[in-house]
Design a protein around this motif. Structure first.
Motif, PDB file in Angstrom:
ATOM      1  N   TYR A   1      -6.826  -1.705  11.343  1.00 35.05           N
ATOM      2  CA  TYR A   1      -6.539  -3.123  11.144  1.00 35.05           C
ATOM      3  C   TYR A   1      -5.222  -3.279  10.383  1.00 35.05           C
ATOM      4  O   TYR A   1      -4.193  -3.577  10.940  1.00 35.05           O
ATOM      5  CB  TYR A   1      -7.668  -3.815  10.353  1.00 35.05           C
ATOM      6  CG  TYR A   1      -8.945  -3.998  11.128  1.00 35.05           C
ATOM      7  CD1 TYR A   1      -9.299  -5.225  11.658  1.00 35.05           C
ATOM      8  CD2 TYR A   1      -9.814  -2.926  11.331  1.00 35.05           C
ATOM      9  CE1 TYR A   1     -10.474  -5.401  12.369  1.00 35.05           C
ATOM     10  CE2 TYR A   1     -10.994  -3.090  12.042  1.00 35.05           C
ATOM     11  CZ  TYR A   1     -11.312  -4.332  12.557  1.00 35.05           C
ATOM     12  OH  TYR A   1     -12.472  -4.496  13.263  1.00 35.05           O
ATOM     13  N   THR A   2      -5.289  -3.041   9.078  1.00 34.25           N
ATOM     14  CA  THR A   2      -4.115  -3.277   8.239  1.00 34.25           C
ATOM     15  C   THR A   2      -3.592  -1.970   7.672  1.00 34.25           C
ATOM     16  O   THR A   2      -4.303  -0.985   7.615  1.00 34.25           O
ATOM     17  CB  THR A   2      -4.488  -4.176   7.055  1.00 34.25           C
ATOM     18  OG1 THR A   2      -5.612  -3.586   6.411  1.00 34.25           O
ATOM     19  CG2 THR A   2      -4.823  -5.576   7.496  1.00 34.25           C
ATOM     20  N   GLY A   3      -2.386  -1.999   7.187  1.00 29.13           N
ATOM     21  CA  GLY A   3      -1.810  -0.843   6.522  1.00 29.13           C
ATOM     22  C   GLY A   3      -0.391  -1.196   6.143  1.00 29.13           C
ATOM     23  O   GLY A   3       0.567  -0.699   6.731  1.00 29.13           O
ATOM     24  N   THR A   4      -0.260  -2.086   5.181  1.00 27.77           N
ATOM     25  CA  THR A   4       1.079  -2.567   4.807  1.00 27.77           C
ATOM     26  C   THR A   4       1.418  -2.275   3.363  1.00 27.77           C
ATOM     27  O   THR A   4       2.516  -2.533   2.907  1.00 27.77           O
ATOM     28  CB  THR A   4       1.184  -4.089   5.004  1.00 27.77           C
ATOM     29  OG1 THR A   4       0.150  -4.700   4.223  1.00 27.77           O
ATOM     30  CG2 THR A   4       1.018  -4.491   6.451  1.00 27.77           C
ATOM     31  N   GLY A   5       0.448  -1.765   2.609  1.00 31.44           N
ATOM     32  CA  GLY A   5       0.698  -1.526   1.188  1.00 31.44           C
ATOM     33  C   GLY A   5       0.828  -2.805   0.397  1.00 31.44           C
ATOM     34  O   GLY A   5       1.380  -2.814  -0.707  1.00 31.44           O
TER      35      GLY A   5
ATOM     36  N   VAL B   1       0.649   3.758   2.747  1.00 29.09           N
ATOM     37  CA  VAL B   1       1.795   3.743   3.662  1.00 29.09           C
ATOM     38  C   VAL B   1       2.789   4.884   3.406  1.00 29.09           C
ATOM     39  O   VAL B   1       3.636   5.175   4.256  1.00 29.09           O
ATOM     40  CB  VAL B   1       2.579   2.404   3.598  1.00 29.09           C
ATOM     41  CG1 VAL B   1       1.828   1.299   4.309  1.00 29.09           C
ATOM     42  CG2 VAL B   1       2.897   2.006   2.179  1.00 29.09           C
ATOM     43  N   TYR B   2       2.700   5.522   2.257  1.00 31.60           N
ATOM     44  CA  TYR B   2       3.716   6.512   1.885  1.00 31.60           C
ATOM     45  C   TYR B   2       3.438   7.851   2.578  1.00 31.60           C
ATOM     46  O   TYR B   2       2.371   8.440   2.413  1.00 31.60           O
ATOM     47  CB  TYR B   2       3.719   6.691   0.361  1.00 31.60           C
ATOM     48  CG  TYR B   2       5.037   7.138  -0.187  1.00 31.60           C
ATOM     49  CD1 TYR B   2       6.038   6.218  -0.501  1.00 31.60           C
ATOM     50  CD2 TYR B   2       5.298   8.499  -0.408  1.00 31.60           C
ATOM     51  CE1 TYR B   2       7.259   6.628  -1.003  1.00 31.60           C
ATOM     52  CE2 TYR B   2       6.518   8.916  -0.905  1.00 31.60           C
ATOM     53  CZ  TYR B   2       7.498   7.983  -1.207  1.00 31.60           C
ATOM     54  OH  TYR B   2       8.707   8.386  -1.699  1.00 31.60           O
ATOM     55  N   PRO B   3       4.388   8.353   3.391  1.00 31.14           N
ATOM     56  CA  PRO B   3       4.121   9.607   4.112  1.00 31.14           C
ATOM     57  C   PRO B   3       4.257  10.833   3.209  1.00 31.14           C
ATOM     58  O   PRO B   3       5.056  10.835   2.270  1.00 31.14           O
ATOM     59  CB  PRO B   3       5.196   9.620   5.204  1.00 31.14           C
ATOM     60  CG  PRO B   3       6.267   8.688   4.738  1.00 31.14           C
ATOM     61  CD  PRO B   3       5.687   7.762   3.717  1.00 31.14           C
TER      62      PRO B   3
END
Ligand code: HC0
Ligand code: SF4
Length: 575
Positions: free
Chosen positions: A39-43, A63-65
């Motif tokens: 669904y979401t993943g925007t930090g 979100v940070y790789p």
């Protein structure tokens, strides 16, 4: 693979993954709030902040790789403080009436406050002016509880392709809701309730009908009959802490009897009846050159969508009422007559995994002489609350049977209605037998089962080739509908359900919190399995083999699609 360190532990990970994913894979829990897998993943909320060596600021783990040689601390003093501050800020603009909130004890914000040790009301002051909307039949919005995580926005946009919900205004005035802060009733909301299922707090919830049901149960003049949808039995146990996918059919019946219902029936009987009516309707359309593809009509969320977005395709809808409305109509007619009851003194309650069913029972097309087929719809969650309210110890109940006098029998075909593909499979079990005058043993249509996107099958029935398709959620249905509109659909029969996965993931089912969703656990598959197991355990697995259905036609309805059947079991739609 790359190597990095999380909390002093060396771990390996694939490049491109986020810190959150890699931490989880290694058993390290980082709290989240707005993040929801698929669904979401925007930090956006910053609750998942962690310390990365060398980085000036804390990083949002969702979100940070990850990078080769990275050193991450998820629980440094700085990260813990920042996380708590973020939650304190969110809480400062929250109504905080936890004790009377519908999400009390299963709120994700409450849990986070507990986990992070939020103890003081750190930021007192002004709050955003809230909107409270309880106008629509099923969905209530209370922005005083909204934490702006955006999960509901994603549910509506990604799964239904509707985008009813969005952010509006800016800064302190920011809110989530339908355009111009309108009511759900005044926009193209299909009332599926998928936004409710992913809301972490009490900002979106169903319109409760528990108190109407309690009043009916306490009215000595009312004969109160309850029916339970197929998918409820695969989720109700979760309300009492049982593992997802536990099948609780017998306990559910026992609980409903203890609550004082005069009769406990299964919507499955209505599902078998639907297959008879819908199956014969399909055969009739094929043989008489009627409108094809025919599309199933049992999911009221889908019906709302079709009426609003594809009114030109309404002739493709089966005219069948949905199973629980059919059973309601039978209770208020044939049952009332058999037991010499005034139908006005019968109160029918449907326990449904669905929010849109609350509106369906109010459809003017289905109200005759001011009488409704169904008087109240409770979600699986509401039934859980009612059982607790009445002091019933659900987990320890002994299994009991549905009342067997008239509408208690059901087949395996009916049970699987609750999973995407089930209505199609049930229909095929009957349609193929009727068209070929056989009694086929091979009745499991695996091509239409499962959680993947569009499902299709092509089968030979005598000298006919029947192309079928199954869509769950409007995102999957839309291309099919566009094809029909363009006159290039290759299908004869299509099942469309409003919710991803079908009713087992309906907008009224038990909440599955973000921790479980983010772990990747296939909760829809687990619930569907409970239904397919019940199907396999049934002595009869085809709707036309239901002996009480056969008797109902003999004694009352005549034959499928008879004049009487039409007036009681079929409906019309509104452009
Ligand atoms: Fe369903 Fe139904 S299968 S819509 O998904 O058709 O809600 O469970 O009760 O009515 O039977 C929901 C589930 C039902 C109905 C049935 C259908
Ligand atoms: Fe969108 Fe369904 Fe929620 Fe309506 S009920 S806002 S259609 S997700």
């Amino acid at each position: 693979k790359i190597k990095l360190t999380i909390n002093n532990r060396q771990v390996e990970a694939y490049e491109g993954k986020t810190i959150l994913e890699v931490a989880r894979e290694n058993g390290i829990h980082i709290p989240t709030l707005c993040y929801l897998k698929d669904y979401t993943g925007t930090g956006a909320c910053r609750v998942c902040q962690v310390e990365v060596e060398g980085a000036r600021n804390l990083c949002a783990a969702c979100v940070y790789p990850v990078r080769e040689g990275m050193v991450v601390k998820t629980n440094s003093m700085r990260a813990l403080d920042a996380r708590r501050r973020v939650v304190e800020l969110i809480v400062s603009n929250h109504s905080k009436d936890c004790l009377s909130c519908i999400r009390n004890t299963n709120c994700e914000l409450q849990r986070l406050c507990q986990e992070l040790g939020v103890r003081e009301d750190a930021f007192k002051g002004q709050k955003t002016v809230p909107t409270f909307d309880e106008v629509s039949p099923g969905v209530v919005r209370d922005t005083s509880k909204c934490i702006l995580c955006g999960r509901c926005v994603a549910a509506c946009q990604k799964h239904q392709g509707l985008g009813v919900l969005d952010f509006m205004e800016r800064g302190f005035k920011t809110k989530i809701g339908p355009v111009f802060d309108r009511s759900f009733n005044d926009v193209n909301c299909m009332q599926c309730g998928q936004c409710i299922n992913v809301c972490p707090v009490g900002a979106l919830h169903e319109k409760e009908e528990i108190h109407n049901v309690i009043a009916a149960l306490n009215d000595p003049n009312m004969h109160v009959v309850v029916q339970t949808a197929p998918a409820v039995r695969a989720s109700l146990g979760e309300e009492f802490g049982m593992p997802i996918g536990t099948r609780v059919t017998g306990k559910m019946v026992a609980a409903l009897k203890l609550l004082g219902f005069d009769k406990v029936y299964d919507t499955n009987f209505g599902a078998d009846l639907t297959i008879m009516e819908e199956g014969y309707e399909f055969i009739h359309r094929v043989q008489e050159g009627g409108v094809l593809p025919m599309i199933t009509s049992c999911s009221p969320g889908w019906i709302n969508y079709c009426e609003k977005e594809y009114p030109d395709l309404l002739d493709h809808l089966s005219t069948c009422k949905s199973p629980h409305m059919m059973l309601g109509a039978m209770i208020k007619s044939h049952y009332a007559k058999t037991y010499q009851l005034d139908p006005k003194n019968i109160y029918v309650v449907s326990i449904m995994p669905c929010v849109a069913k609350k509106g369906e029972k109010e459809r003017p097309q289905m109200i005759k002489d001011e009488m409704k087929d169904v008087d109240a719809v409770l979600t699986t969650r509401e039934l859980g609350k009612l059982i607790k309210m009445f002091g019933v110890n659900f987990v320890d109940l002994k299994d009991e049977e549905f009342d067997q006098d008239m509408f208690g029998e059901y087949t395996g075909a009916a049970v699987i209605f609750g999973a995407s593909g089930g209505v199609m499979e049930a229909a095929l079990r009957t349609v193929v037998d009727v068209l070929t005058s056989q009694d086929l043993d091979n009745i499991e249509y695996h091509a239409v089962r499962g959680q993947r996107g569009l499902k299709e099958a092509s089968l030979k029935v005598g000298d006919l080739t029947v192309n079928v398709a199954v869509a769950h959620s409007m995102q999957i249905a839309k291309p099919l509908l566009d094809d029909i509109r363009a006159g290039k659909s290759k299908y004869h029969f299509i099942e469309i359900m409003g919710c991803p996965g079908g009713c087992i993931n309906g907008g009224g089912q038990s909440y599955v919190n973000a921790m479980i969703r983010n772990s990747g656990f296939d909760f829809k598959g687990a619930r569907a399995k409970a239904l397919y197991d019940e199907d396999r355990a049934m002595p009869a697995r085809k709707s036309h083999k239901n002996t009480q259905i056969q008797k109902l036609y003999e004694d009352f309805l005549g034959h499928p699609n008879s004049h009487l059947a039409h007036s009681l079991l079929h409906t019309t739609y509104e452009k």
